[in-house]
Design a protein around this motif. Structure first.
Motif, mmCIF file in Angstrom:
data_model
loop_
_atom_site.group_PDB
_atom_site.id
_atom_site.type_symbol
_atom_site.label_atom_id
_atom_site.label_comp_id
_atom_site.label_asym_id
_atom_site.label_seq_id
_atom_site.Cartn_x
_atom_site.Cartn_y
_atom_site.Cartn_z
ATOM 1 N N ASN A 107 24.119 -9.843 -13.650
ATOM 2 C CA ASN A 107 24.405 -8.765 -12.711
ATOM 3 C C ASN A 107 23.599 -8.978 -11.434
ATOM 4 O O ASN A 107 22.438 -9.396 -11.472
ATOM 5 N N LEU A 108 24.228 -8.651 -10.307
ATOM 6 C CA LEU A 108 23.602 -8.821 -9.001
ATOM 7 C C LEU A 108 23.746 -7.546 -8.191
ATOM 8 O O LEU A 108 24.789 -6.884 -8.247
ATOM 9 N N GLY A 109 22.705 -7.220 -7.434
ATOM 10 C CA GLY A 109 22.784 -6.063 -6.565
ATOM 11 C C GLY A 109 21.412 -5.665 -6.073
ATOM 12 O O GLY A 109 20.473 -6.478 -6.049
ATOM 13 N N MET A 127 29.167 -2.431 -15.381
ATOM 14 C CA MET A 127 30.112 -1.657 -14.577
ATOM 15 C C MET A 127 29.462 -1.091 -13.320
ATOM 16 O O MET A 127 30.107 -0.962 -12.277
ATOM 17 N N ASP A 128 28.176 -0.758 -13.398
ATOM 18 C CA ASP A 128 27.482 -0.160 -12.256
ATOM 19 C C ASP A 128 26.969 -1.200 -11.258
ATOM 20 O O ASP A 128 26.631 -0.850 -10.130
ATOM 21 N N ALA A 129 26.897 -2.455 -11.657
ATOM 22 C CA ALA A 129 26.403 -3.501 -10.760
ATOM 23 C C ALA A 129 27.474 -3.843 -9.726
ATOM 24 O O ALA A 129 28.660 -3.929 -10.051
ATOM 25 N N PRO A 130 27.088 -4.058 -8.472
ATOM 26 C CA PRO A 130 28.078 -4.434 -7.459
ATOM 27 C C PRO A 130 28.836 -5.718 -7.803
ATOM 28 O O PRO A 130 30.023 -5.833 -7.536
ATOM 29 N N VAL A 131 28.120 -6.672 -8.395
ATOM 30 C CA VAL A 131 28.714 -7.964 -8.748
ATOM 31 C C VAL A 131 28.153 -8.410 -10.087
ATOM 32 O O VAL A 131 26.965 -8.238 -10.353
ATOM 33 N N THR A 132 29.012 -8.965 -10.917
ATOM 34 C CA THR A 132 28.540 -9.658 -12.116
ATOM 35 C C THR A 132 29.037 -11.092 -12.056
ATOM 36 O O THR A 132 30.237 -11.336 -11.939
ATOM 37 N N SER A 192 13.883 -7.997 -14.664
ATOM 38 C CA SER A 192 15.303 -7.913 -14.993
ATOM 39 C C SER A 192 15.742 -6.467 -14.831
ATOM 40 O O SER A 192 15.101 -5.555 -15.365
ATOM 41 N N HIS A 193 16.833 -6.265 -14.106
ATOM 42 C CA HIS A 193 17.253 -4.907 -13.767
ATOM 43 C C HIS A 193 18.537 -4.515 -14.494
ATOM 44 O O HIS A 193 19.408 -5.343 -14.752
ATOM 45 N N TYR A 194 18.615 -3.199 -14.775
ATOM 46 C CA TYR A 194 19.747 -2.657 -15.519
ATOM 47 C C TYR A 194 20.371 -1.450 -14.845
ATOM 48 O O TYR A 194 21.387 -0.933 -15.310
ATOM 49 N N ALA A 195 19.774 -0.989 -13.758
ATOM 50 C CA ALA A 195 20.309 0.148 -13.005
ATOM 51 C C ALA A 195 20.417 -0.269 -11.549
ATOM 52 O O ALA A 195 19.559 -0.999 -11.034
#
Length: 221
Positions: free
Chosen positions: A196-198, A104-109, A44-47
Motif C-alpha cells: 500500500n502507498l499513500g 481499500m483505504d490506501a490511495p494506491v496498492t 509500516s502503515h495501515y491507515a
C-alpha cells in the motif's frame, strides 16, 4: 541491442567510474535524518489520509527502483498499480478479511510481481554476453532467480517510495493464487507481495516492535 566494444566501451567505462567518484565526493553518506526516513525510523502503515498519489510520483518511484542492482541485470520485477474502484474490488477477493480495509483505504496498492520469462529480455538487459542458455530448460533456476531478484526490487521500491515522501505498508496476508488468476491469467507473471502507498494517518500506529541486537544475529568469519 549491440554491446559497445573497443574505444566506445573504454570511454563508457571511464565515464561510469568517474561519475561514481564524483557522486561519492558530493555525498559521502546520507544524513541521519535521511536514513531515519527510509529505514531506521520508518514504519509500516495501515491507515491513510485521502491525499492522492499522482501518476508522476509513481513513475518517479519506478525510475529510482529500476536502478537497483539485480543478478545479471535481470530486472524480473513487474508492478501493477491498483487505483480504481474496480481494481480494488478485484484485489479484495485475495485478501484476508482484516487486510481488506487497509488496502481499500490506501490511495494506491502496488502488486509486486515477477516475470518468469525475464530471461528472454537478456539480449537487451545484458547485451555483452548471451546468458539465456543458463535459463532455457532450467525452470528451477528461472524461478529462483525471478523470485530472489524480484523480491530485492520490491525492497528497493519501498525505500524509493519513502525517499520521495510517501508512506508504505507491505502486505503478505493474501492469496497469491487469486491475485494471479485476477490479474495475470494467461501471462508469465506471478505475484510476490502487495504494498500500500499513500500519506499515512499516524493515528493508526502503535509502538515499534522489537528488533534484534547486532550480536544476536551477526557474526564474523
Amino acid at each position: 541491442m549491440t554491446a559497445p566494444t573497443g574505444a566506445e566501451l573504454e570511454e563508457l567505462r571511464a565515464k561510469a567510474q568517474q561519475d561514481h567518484r564524483d557522486l561519492r565526493e558530493r555525498i559521502p553518506r546520507l544524513s541521519d535524518d535521511a536514513i531515519a526516513l527510509i529505514l531506521r525510523e520508518s514504519r509500516s502503515h495501515y491507515a491513510w489520509t485521502d491525499q492522492p498519489v499522482s501518476d508522476d510520483l509513481l513513475e518517479e518511484i519506478y525510475d529510482i527502483t529500476i536502478n537497483g542492482a539485480t543478478s545479471m541485470n535481470t530486472l524480473p520485477a513487474r508492478f501493477v498499480f491498483v487505483k480504481s474502484a474496480e481494481g480494488k474490488e478485484r484485489l479484495a477477493k485475495s485478501l484476508k478479511p482484516k487486510n481488506v480495509p487497509k488496502m481499500m483505504d490506501a490511495p494506491v496498492t502496488a502488486i509486486i510481481a515477477y516475470d518468469m520469462d525475464f530471461w528472454k529480455e537478456l539480449p537487451f538487459l545484458f547485451p555483452h554476453e548471451d546468458r539465456r542458455p543458463l535459463f532455457e530448460n532450467n525452470p528451477e533456476y528461472v524461478a529462483d532467480t525471478a523470485f530472489r531478484n524480484g523480491t530485492l526490487q520490491g525492497a528497493y521500491f519501498m525505500i524509493a517510495a519513502r525517499a520521495v515522501g510517501l508512506d508504505v505498508g507491505a502486505m503478505s496476508g493474501f492469496s497469491n493464487k487469486i491475485v494471479d488468476e485476477e490479474f495475470f491469467a494467461g501471462t508469465t507473471l506471478k505475484s510476490n507481495f502487495l504494498c500500500n502507498l499513500g500519506y499515512a494517518d499516524e493515528t493508526g500506529l502503535f509502538h515499534k516492535l522489537p528488533r534484534f541486537p547486532f550480536e544476536k544475529v551477526c557474526s564474523y568469519a
